[in-house]
Design a protein around this motif. Structure first.
Motif, short mmCIF file in Angstrom:
data_model
loop_
_atom_site.label_atom_id
_atom_site.label_comp_id
_atom_site.label_asym_id
_atom_site.label_seq_id
_atom_site.Cartn_x
_atom_site.Cartn_y
_atom_site.Cartn_z
N GLY A 261 -4.62 7.31 -1.47
CA GLY A 261 -4.16 7.10 -0.10
C GLY A 261 -3.36 5.82 0.00
N ILE A 262 -3.61 5.06 1.05
CA ILE A 262 -2.90 3.81 1.29
C ILE A 262 -3.91 2.67 1.45
CG2 ILE A 262 -1.58 2.52 3.02
CD1 ILE A 262 0.22 4.19 1.42
N VAL A 263 -3.69 1.58 0.75
CA VAL A 263 -4.52 0.39 0.91
C VAL A 263 -3.83 -0.53 1.91
CG1 VAL A 263 -5.42 -1.67 -0.23
CG2 VAL A 263 -5.47 0.54 -1.42
N GLN A 264 -4.55 -0.92 2.95
CA GLN A 264 -4.02 -1.85 3.94
C GLN A 264 -4.64 -3.23 3.72
OE1 GLN A 264 -5.02 1.81 6.71
NE2 GLN A 264 -4.74 -0.04 7.92
N PHE A 265 -3.95 -4.24 4.20
CA PHE A 265 -4.48 -5.60 4.09
C PHE A 265 -5.46 -5.84 5.23
CE2 PHE A 265 -3.67 -10.29 4.92
CZ PHE A 265 -4.52 -10.71 3.91
N ASP A 266 -6.58 -6.48 4.93
CA ASP A 266 -7.63 -6.71 5.91
C ASP A 266 -7.55 -8.07 6.59
OD1 ASP A 266 -8.69 -4.23 5.68
OD2 ASP A 266 -10.35 -4.79 4.39
N GLY A 267 -6.46 -8.79 6.39
CA GLY A 267 -6.27 -10.06 7.09
C GLY A 267 -6.70 -11.28 6.31
N HIS A 268 -7.43 -11.09 5.22
CA HIS A 268 -7.88 -12.22 4.41
C HIS A 268 -8.31 -11.71 3.05
CE1 HIS A 268 -12.05 -10.92 5.24
NE2 HIS A 268 -11.60 -10.69 6.46
N ASN A 269 -8.46 -12.63 2.11
CA ASN A 269 -8.91 -12.30 0.76
C ASN A 269 -8.00 -11.28 0.08
OD1 ASN A 269 -10.94 -13.73 2.07
ND2 ASN A 269 -12.58 -12.75 0.95
N GLY A 270 -6.71 -11.56 0.14
CA GLY A 270 -5.72 -10.72 -0.51
C GLY A 270 -4.59 -11.58 -1.05
N ILE A 271 -3.81 -11.02 -1.99
CA ILE A 271 -2.71 -11.73 -2.62
C ILE A 271 -1.41 -10.99 -2.36
CG2 ILE A 271 -1.79 -12.62 -4.80
CD1 ILE A 271 -4.64 -12.68 -5.88
N ALA A 276 7.98 -9.65 -1.48
CA ALA A 276 7.64 -8.56 -0.55
C ALA A 276 7.61 -9.08 0.88
CB ALA A 276 6.30 -7.95 -0.93
N LEU A 277 7.07 -10.27 1.08
CA LEU A 277 7.07 -10.87 2.41
C LEU A 277 8.50 -11.16 2.87
CD1 LEU A 277 4.04 -13.31 2.09
CD2 LEU A 277 4.19 -11.34 3.63
N ASP A 278 9.35 -11.63 1.95
CA ASP A 278 10.75 -11.89 2.30
C ASP A 278 11.46 -10.60 2.71
OD1 ASP A 278 10.40 -14.56 1.69
OD2 ASP A 278 11.19 -14.37 -0.35
N ALA A 279 11.10 -9.50 2.07
CA ALA A 279 11.77 -8.23 2.33
C ALA A 279 11.55 -7.73 3.75
CB ALA A 279 11.32 -7.18 1.32
N VAL A 280 10.45 -8.16 4.37
CA VAL A 280 10.15 -7.69 5.74
C VAL A 280 10.27 -8.84 6.75
CG1 VAL A 280 8.68 -5.80 4.96
CG2 VAL A 280 7.65 -8.05 5.39
N GLY A 281 10.88 -9.94 6.34
CA GLY A 281 11.09 -11.04 7.26
C GLY A 281 9.86 -11.86 7.55
N GLY A 282 8.90 -11.85 6.62
CA GLY A 282 7.68 -12.64 6.82
C GLY A 282 6.63 -11.88 7.58
N TRP A 283 5.64 -12.62 8.04
CA TRP A 283 4.51 -12.03 8.74
C TRP A 283 4.91 -11.60 10.15
CZ3 TRP A 283 -0.06 -10.92 6.45
CH2 TRP A 283 -0.29 -11.51 5.20
N ALA A 284 4.51 -10.40 10.53
CA ALA A 284 4.77 -9.91 11.88
C ALA A 284 3.91 -10.70 12.86
CB ALA A 284 4.43 -8.41 11.98
N SER A 294 1.42 -5.40 6.34
CA SER A 294 1.14 -4.65 5.11
C SER A 294 1.82 -3.28 5.13
CB SER A 294 -0.37 -4.50 4.91
OG SER A 294 -0.98 -3.81 5.99
N VAL A 295 1.84 -2.61 6.28
CA VAL A 295 2.49 -1.30 6.37
C VAL A 295 4.01 -1.45 6.24
CG1 VAL A 295 2.97 0.65 7.89
CG2 VAL A 295 0.64 -0.21 7.67
N ARG A 296 4.57 -2.48 6.84
CA ARG A 296 6.02 -2.70 6.71
C ARG A 296 6.40 -2.95 5.26
NH1 ARG A 296 7.39 -6.56 12.00
NH2 ARG A 296 7.14 -4.92 13.57
N ILE A 297 5.56 -3.65 4.53
CA ILE A 297 5.83 -3.89 3.11
C ILE A 297 5.82 -2.57 2.34
CG2 ILE A 297 4.81 -4.87 1.01
CD1 ILE A 297 4.09 -7.34 2.65
N ILE A 298 4.86 -1.72 2.66
CA ILE A 298 4.79 -0.40 2.00
C ILE A 298 6.02 0.44 2.34
CG2 ILE A 298 3.51 1.77 1.92
CD1 ILE A 298 0.96 0.05 2.46
N LEU A 299 6.43 0.43 3.61
CA LEU A 299 7.60 1.19 4.03
C LEU A 299 8.88 0.63 3.42
CD1 LEU A 299 6.83 1.86 7.81
CD2 LEU A 299 6.54 3.40 5.87
#
Length: 515
Positions: A261-271, A276-284, A294-299
């Motif tokens: 399926g799809i793994v989403q980020f839970d807001g903490h404890n992730g790398i 990838a962050l640059d590709a979506v303009g940073g954090w929403a 996390s979904v924008r990065i996947i898309l």
């Protein structure tokens, strides 16, 4: 024979989407049998799945059955198929280890909480010249900011007398614009790292985390990696024990979602990979910055993974904080679906089972809010049907995700029903606010707050729950033609709605006294 069967299951499990093909097939067979039995007006329908109307049996019933099959399947899948093995960890002494920035956003956090993540960051077993630690603060008062800044300075000075210290910075901004993402973006603009380890103030990670997790990023298309998060204060009181059940069930299914399926980020404890962050303009800069980003990065074409590596967090130990946290989650999830839902459906980068998994994970909190609180409370529902729903939707995750034995699991289940049923109005309130485009006042969930609330504050905080329960009782009294009919049709709703205002009062005194 057993070894051959295991190999065959493993071969099937290696195929992307196989898990959801099986889940959907089982749901379709059960619902077909349920429909035939319902049409014949036989009792078989009640045995296959609780039925009340065609809509509940064929639509809402499908959601419950899907969840039950998903949970059972996840337990079997994780134990039989076993998931993807962990890659070989890096050696601390090897050359060309990537630069990593540890980001710790804090807001109005007491030092006793904030030092948890700061200590974990300084204890990481990683070359200090390859490590940067950022604490990004937007607290309202100097009593928070000063204490954390001074502690960070002391930690840095102490380490520098022993060995070369990592790069350490304390950043501060005023206001709450952009919520937590505003802090992360401020730090990101000044960061040196190629990768970002995101920690909350109460997060813990073992020293070897970076050396174990970074090898995943040898896959150049991997955008981010979510670690397993274990509650570190599970046994503190009834609130933490109940919340821990839901957390454990979530990460049990995450092991399957890593390949199915799809793994989403839970807001903490992730790398996160910086590119990838640059590709979506940073954090929403939204309430649910973790979900949206996390979904924008996947898309955007990156992959996401789950690493079954341990990390920790504190759970809210006071019911009021848990209530507010889940209300914010519901609001953020609705907001996410409104803004990103169409893009997910249209995306050519996601396969059908990934879209199914992502949408189900997103709407699950709304299912809890509207089906439990609204429909199953206000519609006359037979008591036996209610019991079956409790088993499917609540009891099953407890048994599957706990290792406490039968008696211990049953005790934990009572805590779960008492606490979680009282949270359902919060989910409904948050979802309704998201639908109506209501503005969110982002508040940090306090993990160590045991301040007892006064009666007036309790009433203000749980006004929505109290009003909902009052309306239900009036409607039920008017519609029930007899006491027997009331107990058969409206007793389940009374239990749920009663918890919505009884539990907060009880837990307000219980958790305070147990400190």
């Amino acid at each position: 024979m057993r070894a051959m069967l295991r190999r065959k299951i493993a071969q099937i499990g290696a195929r992307p989407g196989a898990f959801y093909v099986i889940v959907l097939a089982m749901v379709a067979v059960a619902q077909a049998a349920n429909f035939v039995a319902f049409q014949n007006r036989g009792t078989w329908a009640e045995a296959v799945l609780p039925t009340y109307t065609h809509v509940i049996a064929l639509v809402l019933g499908t959601i419950f059955l899907f969840r039950a099959v998903q949970l059972v399947g996840a337990l079997i899948w994780a134990n039989v198929y076993g998931g993807t093995p962990l890659p070989a960890p890096y050696l601390r002494t090897q050359s060309k280890l990537p630069m990593v920035t540890v980001q710790i956003p804090v807001r109005n956090e007491p030092l006793e909480v904030a030092r948890t993540a700061i200590d974990a960051a300084f204890d990481l077993d990683y070359p200090p010249d390859r490590l940067e630690i950022q604490v990004i603060d937007n607290s309202d008062g100097p009593e928070f900011t000063k204490a954390i800044k001074e502690y960070l300075t002391r930690k840095s000075d102490d380490i520098s007398t022993i060995a070369q210290a990592p790069f350490v910075s304390f950043l501060h901004r005023d206001g709450t614009k952009g919520f937590k993402a505003g802090n992360l973006n401020l730090g990101r603009a000044q960061a040196r790292g190629e990768y970002f380890l995101i920690l909350d103030a109460d997060s813990t990670v073992p020293p070897a985390t970076l050396l174990q997790a970074l090898p995943y990023f040898e896959d150049t298309e991997l955008g981010f990696l979510q670690l397993r998060v274990d509650p570190t204060n599970e046994e503190e009181n009834i609130v933490t024990r109940a919340a821990a059940v839901t957390i454990r069930a979530r990460y049990m299914t995450m092991r399957v979602r890593d390949t199915q399926g799809i793994v989403q980020f839970d807001g903490h404890n992730g790398i996160f990979r910086g590119e990838a962050l640059d590709a979506v303009g940073g954090w929403a800069e939204e309430v649910s910055e973790d979900l949206v980003t996390s979904v924008r990065i996947i898309l955007a074409g990156y992959r996401s993974r789950f690493a079954d590596l341990p990390s920790g967090e504190l759970l809210p130990a006071q019911f009021t904080e848990l209530y507010r946290q889940r209300r914010r989650w519901a609001h953020g999830t609705v907001d996410f679906l409104k803004k990103e839902g169409l893009g997910i459906l249209r995306s050519s980068r996601l396969r059908w089972f990934q879209k199914l998994d992502l949408f189900y994970a997103s709407i699950n909190i709304l299912v809890e809010a509207f089906i439990w609180v609204m429909l199953f409370s206000f519609a006359p529902l037979p008591a036996m049907t209610f019991l079956e729903i409790v088993i499917l939707f609540s009891l099953l995750p407890t048994f599957l995700s706990s290792r406490l034995g039968v008696i211990g699991t049953i005790k934990r289940q009572f805590a779960l029903i008492f606490v979680i049923s009282a949270i359902l109005p919060a989910l409904a309130q948050g979802a309704l606010k998201g639908i109506s485009a209501g503005k969110s006042n982002f508040t940090v969930t306090k993990k160590n707050n045991f301040t007892r609330m006064g009666l007036v504050d309790l009433i203000k905080t749980y006004a929505f729950s109290i009003i909902t329960a009052f309306v239900f009782l009036i409607v039920a009294a008017l519609l029930a033609p007899s006491v027997a009919k009331y107990f058969n049709s409206y007793l389940p709703g009374t239990i749920i709605m009663g918890s919505s205002f009884i539990a907060p009062i009880v837990l307000n005194y219980w958790t305070s006294k147990r400190r």
